[in-house]
Design a protein around this motif. Structure first.
Motif, PDB file in Angstrom:
ATOM      1  N   ARG A 160       0.858  -1.182   0.000  1.00 17.77           N
ATOM      2  CA  ARG A 160       0.000   0.000   0.000  1.00 17.77           C
ATOM      3  C   ARG A 160       0.892   1.229   0.000  1.00 17.77           C
ATOM      4  NH1 ARG A 160      -4.797   0.145  -1.775  1.00 17.77           N
ATOM      5  NH2 ARG A 160      -4.908   2.161  -0.713  1.00 17.77           N
ATOM      6  N   ARG A 161       0.660   2.113  -0.943  1.00 16.94           N
ATOM      7  CA  ARG A 161       1.540   3.269  -1.081  1.00 16.94           C
ATOM      8  C   ARG A 161       1.554   4.133   0.176  1.00 16.94           C
ATOM      9  NH1 ARG A 161       2.189   6.934  -6.496  1.00 16.94           N
ATOM     10  NH2 ARG A 161       3.859   8.286  -5.746  1.00 16.94           N
ATOM     11  N   ASP A 162       0.408   4.292   0.812  1.00 11.20           N
ATOM     12  CA  ASP A 162       0.350   5.146   1.994  1.00 11.20           C
ATOM     13  C   ASP A 162       1.037   4.516   3.201  1.00 11.20           C
ATOM     14  OD1 ASP A 162      -1.482   3.150   2.361  1.00 11.20           O
ATOM     15  OD2 ASP A 162      -3.183   4.461   2.814  1.00 11.20           O
ATOM     16  N   LYS A 163       1.445   3.240   3.094  1.00  8.74           N
ATOM     17  CA  LYS A 163       2.149   2.573   4.192  1.00  8.74           C
ATOM     18  C   LYS A 163       3.663   2.554   3.974  1.00  8.74           C
ATOM     19  CE  LYS A 163      -1.760   1.379   6.146  1.00  8.74           C
ATOM     20  NZ  LYS A 163      -2.214   2.046   7.390  1.00  8.74           N
ATOM     21  N   LEU A 164       4.121   3.047   2.832  1.00  9.58           N
ATOM     22  CA  LEU A 164       5.556   3.042   2.523  1.00  9.58           C
ATOM     23  C   LEU A 164       6.165   4.383   2.924  1.00  9.58           C
ATOM     24  CD1 LEU A 164       5.524   1.337  -1.003  1.00  9.58           C
ATOM     25  CD2 LEU A 164       6.336   0.327   1.144  1.00  9.58           C
ATOM     26  N   PRO A 165       7.085   4.410   3.878  1.00  9.98           N
ATOM     27  CA  PRO A 165       7.700   5.676   4.296  1.00  9.98           C
ATOM     28  C   PRO A 165       8.763   6.138   3.309  1.00  9.98           C
ATOM     29  CG  PRO A 165       8.665   3.856   5.503  1.00  9.98           C
ATOM     30  CD  PRO A 165       7.569   3.264   4.664  1.00  9.98           C
ATOM     31  N   VAL A 166       9.151   7.390   3.442  1.00  9.59           N
ATOM     32  CA  VAL A 166      10.245   7.927   2.620  1.00  9.59           C
ATOM     33  C   VAL A 166      11.496   7.085   2.850  1.00  9.59           C
ATOM     34  CG1 VAL A 166      11.794   9.885   2.307  1.00  9.59           C
ATOM     35  CG2 VAL A 166       9.329  10.260   2.580  1.00  9.59           C
ATOM     36  N   GLY A 167      12.166   6.709   1.769  1.00 12.40           N
ATOM     37  CA  GLY A 167      13.380   5.909   1.856  1.00 12.40           C
ATOM     38  C   GLY A 167      13.156   4.417   1.799  1.00 12.40           C
ATOM     39  N   ALA A 168      11.895   3.973   1.805  1.00 14.03           N
ATOM     40  CA  ALA A 168      11.609   2.531   1.728  1.00 14.03           C
ATOM     41  C   ALA A 168      12.024   1.993   0.366  1.00 14.03           C
ATOM     42  CB  ALA A 168      10.131   2.273   1.979  1.00 14.03           C
ATOM     43  N   ARG A 169      12.757   0.857   0.375  1.00 13.12           N
ATOM     44  CA  ARG A 169      13.251   0.256  -0.871  1.00 13.12           C
ATOM     45  C   ARG A 169      12.593  -1.105  -1.081  1.00 13.12           C
ATOM     46  NH1 ARG A 169      18.218   2.511  -2.843  1.00 13.12           N
ATOM     47  NH2 ARG A 169      18.267   0.701  -4.212  1.00 13.12           N
ATOM     48  N   ALA A 186      13.043  -0.178  -6.748  1.00 11.50           N
ATOM     49  CA  ALA A 186      12.238   1.021  -6.504  1.00 11.50           C
ATOM     50  C   ALA A 186      12.409   1.494  -5.075  1.00 11.50           C
ATOM     51  CB  ALA A 186      10.761   0.736  -6.795  1.00 11.50           C
ATOM     52  N   TRP A 187      12.171   2.786  -4.867  1.00 13.31           N
ATOM     53  CA  TRP A 187      12.148   3.346  -3.519  1.00 13.31           C
ATOM     54  C   TRP A 187      11.225   4.561  -3.497  1.00 13.31           C
ATOM     55  CZ3 TRP A 187      16.303   4.180  -6.759  1.00 13.31           C
ATOM     56  CH2 TRP A 187      16.658   5.504  -7.003  1.00 13.31           C
ATOM     57  N   ASP A 226      10.901   8.450  -2.669  1.00 12.66           N
ATOM     58  CA  ASP A 226      11.778   9.606  -2.460  1.00 12.66           C
ATOM     59  C   ASP A 226      11.150  10.595  -1.485  1.00 12.66           C
ATOM     60  OD1 ASP A 226       9.878  11.089  -3.836  1.00 12.66           O
ATOM     61  OD2 ASP A 226      11.137  11.483  -5.584  1.00 12.66           O
ATOM     62  N   SER A 227      11.837  11.718  -1.256  1.00 10.50           N
ATOM     63  CA  SER A 227      11.396  12.672  -0.238  1.00 10.50           C
ATOM     64  C   SER A 227      10.118  13.407  -0.618  1.00 10.50           C
ATOM     65  CB  SER A 227      12.508  13.692   0.041  1.00 10.50           C
ATOM     66  OG  SER A 227      12.955  14.295  -1.158  1.00 10.50           O
ATOM     67  N   LEU A 228       9.747  13.364  -1.901  1.00 15.37           N
ATOM     68  CA  LEU A 228       8.476  13.947  -2.336  1.00 15.37           C
ATOM     69  C   LEU A 228       7.317  12.965  -2.149  1.00 15.37           C
ATOM     70  CD1 LEU A 228       7.172  16.445  -3.750  1.00 15.37           C
ATOM     71  CD2 LEU A 228       7.635  15.325  -5.941  1.00 15.37           C
ATOM     72  N   GLY A 229       7.662  11.697  -1.937  1.00 16.71           N
ATOM     73  CA  GLY A 229       6.647  10.652  -1.866  1.00 16.71           C
ATOM     74  C   GLY A 229       6.463   9.935  -3.188  1.00 16.71           C
ATOM     75  N   SER A 230       7.330  10.221  -4.155  1.00 17.97           N
ATOM     76  CA  SER A 230       7.249   9.582  -5.470  1.00 17.97           C
ATOM     77  C   SER A 230       7.815   8.170  -5.418  1.00 17.97           C
ATOM     78  CB  SER A 230       8.046  10.382  -6.512  1.00 17.97           C
ATOM     79  OG  SER A 230       7.629  11.709  -6.576  1.00 17.97           O
ATOM     80  N   ILE A 231       7.278   7.324  -6.286  1.00 14.36           N
ATOM     81  CA  ILE A 231       7.877   6.008  -6.513  1.00 14.36           C
ATOM     82  C   ILE A 231       8.944   6.183  -7.584  1.00 14.36           C
ATOM     83  CG2 ILE A 231       7.478   3.635  -7.262  1.00 14.36           C
ATOM     84  CD1 ILE A 231       4.495   4.093  -6.462  1.00 14.36           C
ATOM     85  N   VAL A 232      10.199   5.907  -7.230  1.00 15.07           N
ATOM     86  CA  VAL A 232      11.304   6.037  -8.182  1.00 15.07           C
ATOM     87  C   VAL A 232      11.780   4.643  -8.554  1.00 15.07           C
ATOM     88  CG1 VAL A 232      13.608   6.960  -8.607  1.00 15.07           C
ATOM     89  CG2 VAL A 232      11.999   8.232  -7.173  1.00 15.07           C
ATOM     90  N   MET A 233      11.780   4.337  -9.842  1.00 13.20           N
ATOM     91  CA  MET A 233      12.285   3.054 -10.338  1.00 13.20           C
ATOM     92  C   MET A 233      13.576   3.296 -11.102  1.00 13.20           C
ATOM     93  SD  MET A 233       8.925   1.151 -11.870  1.00 13.20           S
ATOM     94  CE  MET A 233       7.530   2.267 -11.916  1.00 13.20           C
ATOM     95  N   GLU A 234      14.586   2.472 -10.820  1.00 14.76           N
ATOM     96  CA  GLU A 234      15.824   2.510 -11.590  1.00 14.76           C
ATOM     97  C   GLU A 234      16.209   1.099 -11.990  1.00 14.76           C
ATOM     98  OE1 GLU A 234      19.026   4.615  -9.817  1.00 14.76           O
ATOM     99  OE2 GLU A 234      18.346   6.554 -10.581  1.00 14.76           O
ATOM    100  N   ARG A 235      16.813   1.001 -13.168  1.00 15.73           N
ATOM    101  CA  ARG A 235      17.235  -0.314 -13.655  1.00 15.73           C
ATOM    102  C   ARG A 235      18.154  -0.987 -12.640  1.00 15.73           C
ATOM    103  NH1 ARG A 235      16.555  -1.857 -19.132  1.00 15.73           N
ATOM    104  NH2 ARG A 235      14.834  -0.601 -19.930  1.00 15.73           N
TER     105      ARG A 235
END
Length: 695
Positions: free
Chosen positions: A647-656, A678-679, A681-690
């Motif tokens: 759940r997105r609202d349960k994932l804190p900033v920095g969660a990987r 994925a993790w 970020d500080s904005l609350g975005s889901i960041v995906m990197e290869r």
């Protein structure tokens, strides 16, 4: 510090209507199904629901920003007004002659979009004005009166008047309009000298006809919307999003509804630019996938590309020249019929094909169980297990996976000898390939490399597909920002109040008439400021002036910035230097001492749109707590696999977390493929990197 304004926005799409309420840092979002027969009903239902959740009333709202695909859909589906065209004698067939170019040089059975006005309803009038605005043949009023009688006999609702060279002298168009209105009260009349006062006959006539085609529909809709809001007690400012990324008044939108054609996608581009600025992403591909269409645009240094021409209803998906040209300020993007509601089928060669036809909100995908019988992309997503049936659209719409699988098996699986899950995977792969192809074409046409850009995904369906699209185009980084599912509606609230006007007045630099140019620009500025400044309610405004210049004999112009003052004869030196510098950037060399001409002038006045401050990067990471284990179908492996759903609202900033995985939220779900880590970020975005890249 003053109290922040309560802002409301609504984005009417082909399938869903997104609503956002914002008060300072607080934000409430919602989705309801669009009501195609009366779009205002869906808007007002969504508005009522979100205000109730926030404990507010419509009377509390200071600003209501509205964007809609109603005009676009009316053109594509040919649901506009019964229309006629009045043009200069001898130019009856300009809509079909066009520019005499072929968008596919070697296609013998070339298909062009059908003109919006049929040939029997294109009437010619004896009159003639030359390119300098001098009247060569006076308007034949008897011709106009005779045409008026025919219009009344045919039950014409709207008429476009587009006389030759009326951009240089609109006298004849205005006189003809007065005569028509005196004979047929209540007739909608569009003048090309008002909607598109520029050279290029075909584009000007096409834009005027398009405006006239959708004006009765949009005027009626906006009048109903405003009336119902007034009845509900709304006393704030009502603004409409335009295709150029700015806000305009209801009155302007009712007169020039053609400017609303790409209002929703423009809001999405504003949203993506704001996200890019906050995250410091200088090279971005904005990927917007909703219920009916998908859009791709380039954002460079936090600014979207803009254009002066847009094509509606293209006969060939990626080929310029295959649609109806509309000459308006627009954010540059490519748009294809690939959304959650896009229908899947087999063509004559038994190839899986997706779109551009859409299930829309009525009857909807099969899994909605409200009447749809043909499988859509959303049915494939549900059949693959990527969408939680119980929480879709915040739990307001219950989904039926078994119905989706049955439809996919019948339409795709049985003819190809596949089971329902593999048929769903085929649809998923095809729609992702369609969007990846659009991204490749759009970037190549602009001389940039898609894989060098970060992909920012938004729209209800984009997060489900963006990782696979990124794999196909070679992108290394993907961002799904907060409120991505209603991104366009969020973007509306960040858009400036603005208006741009373009007019043709021909000059050559060697015979530059500084006084005439200054007079034209000042008059345009006054006309625009008369609306923008009151609507800005005390906010400071900025003005931008541009000359569209080219070497004599060339076919297209370059926009050159002008100083915000009266021009004089000495400015020709600076104008040449600026033009040649811009020309050299585009073509690597200028042409020394070549004659230069100015074809048109532009003035834009807008409130000052400030980019948000960049947020700090995440400094500490931690593994995400274990999510719910679910089973999805892996098409590459050809079998179901177990993945974690968070759940997105349960994932804190920095969660990987590592892919494959799903992150669910009320507005949408994000599918992280096996290729990505994925993790948050500080904005609350889901960041995906290869995988394998340094975080």
């Amino acid at each position: 510090m003053s109290e922040p304004k309560l802002k409301l926005s609504a984005d009417v799409g082909g399938t869903f209507t997104d609503v956002v309420l914002e008060h300072g840092a607080q934000r409430w979002t919602g989705k309801v199904l669009t009501t195609p027969a009366s779009p205002e009903e869906g808007v007002l239902r969504g508005v009522g629901e979100i205000l109730t959740r926030a404990g507010r009333s419509i009377a509390d709202v200071d600003i209501f920003v509205h964007g809609t695909t109603l005009a676009t859909n009316a053109i594509i589906e040919r649901r506009g007004a019964k229309l006629a065209l009045l043009t200069t004698d001898g130019f009856r067939d300009v809509l079909e002659i066009g520019t005499e170019s072929r968008y596919d040089q070697y296609e013998l059975a070339l298909i062009r979009p059908k003109p919006l006005v049929e040939r029997p309803l294109r009437f010619t009038i004896r009159e003639r004005v030359d390119a300098r605005g001098k009247i060569r043949l006076a308007l034949n009023e008897a011709d106009v009166r005779a045409v008026a009688e025919q219009l009344a006999a045919h039950g014409i609702e709207s008429v476009a008047i587009a006389f030759l060279h009326s951009y240089a002298n609109p006298t004849h168009e205005k006189a003809a309009a007065e005569l028509l209105r005196s004979v047929i009260p209540g007739l909608y009349v569009t003048l090309s000298s008002e909607v598109c006062p520029e050279i290029r006959e075909y584009e000007r006539v096409s834009t005027s006809v398009t405006n006239a085609y959708v004006q009765p529909l949009m005027d009626s809709y906006l009048a109903r919307m405003k009336s119902k809001l007034d009845t509900m007690g709304f006393r704030g400012a009502l603004c409409l999003m335009t295709s150029g990324g700015g806000l305009t008044s209801v009155d302007t939108a009712r007169k020039f509804p053609v400017r609303l054609v790409e209002s929703g996608p423009a809001g999405g581009a504003v949203f993506a630019a704001q996200v890019a600025a906050r995250l410091g992403e200088r090279k971005v591909l904005a990927f917007d996938m909703g219920g009916t269409t998908a859009k791709v645009s380039i954002i460079d240094e936090y600014r979207s590309e803009t254009s002066r021409v847009f094509e509606v209803d293209r006969a060939a998906r990626f080929l310029k020249g295959s649609g109806l040209p509309v000459r308006i300020p627009v954010i540059e993007m490519v748009e294809i019929g690939a959304g959650g509601g896009s229908l899947a089928r087999l063509d004559n060669l038994k190839r899986v094909t997706v779109g551009p036809e859409s299930a829309s909100s009525v009857p909807g995908p099969v899994c909605y169980n409200i009447g749809g019988s043909n499988p859509a992309v959303t049915d494939a997503d549900v059949a693959l297990g990527l969408i939680d049936p119980a929480t879709f659209a915040g739990g307001t719409i219950k989904l039926y996976p078994d119905l989706a699988k049955t439809a996919l098996q019948s339409a795709i699986g049985e003819p190809l000898g596949l089971d329902a899950e593999m048929a769903a995977y085929a649809v998923y792969e095809m729609v992702c390939e369609n969007m990846a192809s659009a991204a490749r074409v759009h970037t190549v046409e602009r001389g940039v490399v898609a894989s060098n850009h970060t992909v920012i995904a938004f729209g209800g369906a984009a997060p489900l597909h963006v990782a696979r699209v990124a794999e196909k185009i070679g992108a290394q980084r993907v961002i799904v920002p907060p409120n991505a599912g209603v991104g366009s509606a969020v973007g509306f609230l960040a858009a400036p109040i603005s208006y741009e006007m373009v007019k043709t007045k021909y000059m050559r630099l060697e015979s530059f008439d500084a006084a005439a140019a200054t007079e034209l620009l000042a008059a345009m500025s006054r006309d625009i400021r008369a609306w923008v400044e009151p609507a800005a309610q005390g906010e400071p405004v900025a003005e931008r002036r541009v000359a569209f210049m080219r070497y004599v004999g060339q076919g297209h112009e370059i926009a050159v910035e002008l100083p915000l003052r009266d021009l004089d004869a000495t400015d020709t030196v600076a104008l040449r230097a600026r033009y040649e510098a811009d020309y050299e950037k585009l073509f690597r060399r200028a042409i020394p001492a070549a004659a230069i001409e100015i074809m048109a002038w532009s003035v834009n006045v807008s409130t000052i749109s400030r980019l948000p401050e960049q947020v700090k990067d995440v400094s500490q990471f931690s593994s995400a707590q274990a999510g719910e284990s679910i089973r999805i179908f892996d098409g590459k492996a050809g079998k179901p696999i177990d993945v974690s759903r968070y759940r997105r609202d349960k994932l804190p900033v920095g969660a990987r977390l590592a892919g494959p995985a799903i992150i669910a939220e009320e507005e949408t779900s994000t599918f992280i493929t096996e290729s990505f880590d994925a993790w948050i970020d500080s904005l609350g975005s889901i960041v995906m990197e290869r995988k394998g890249m340094n975080a």
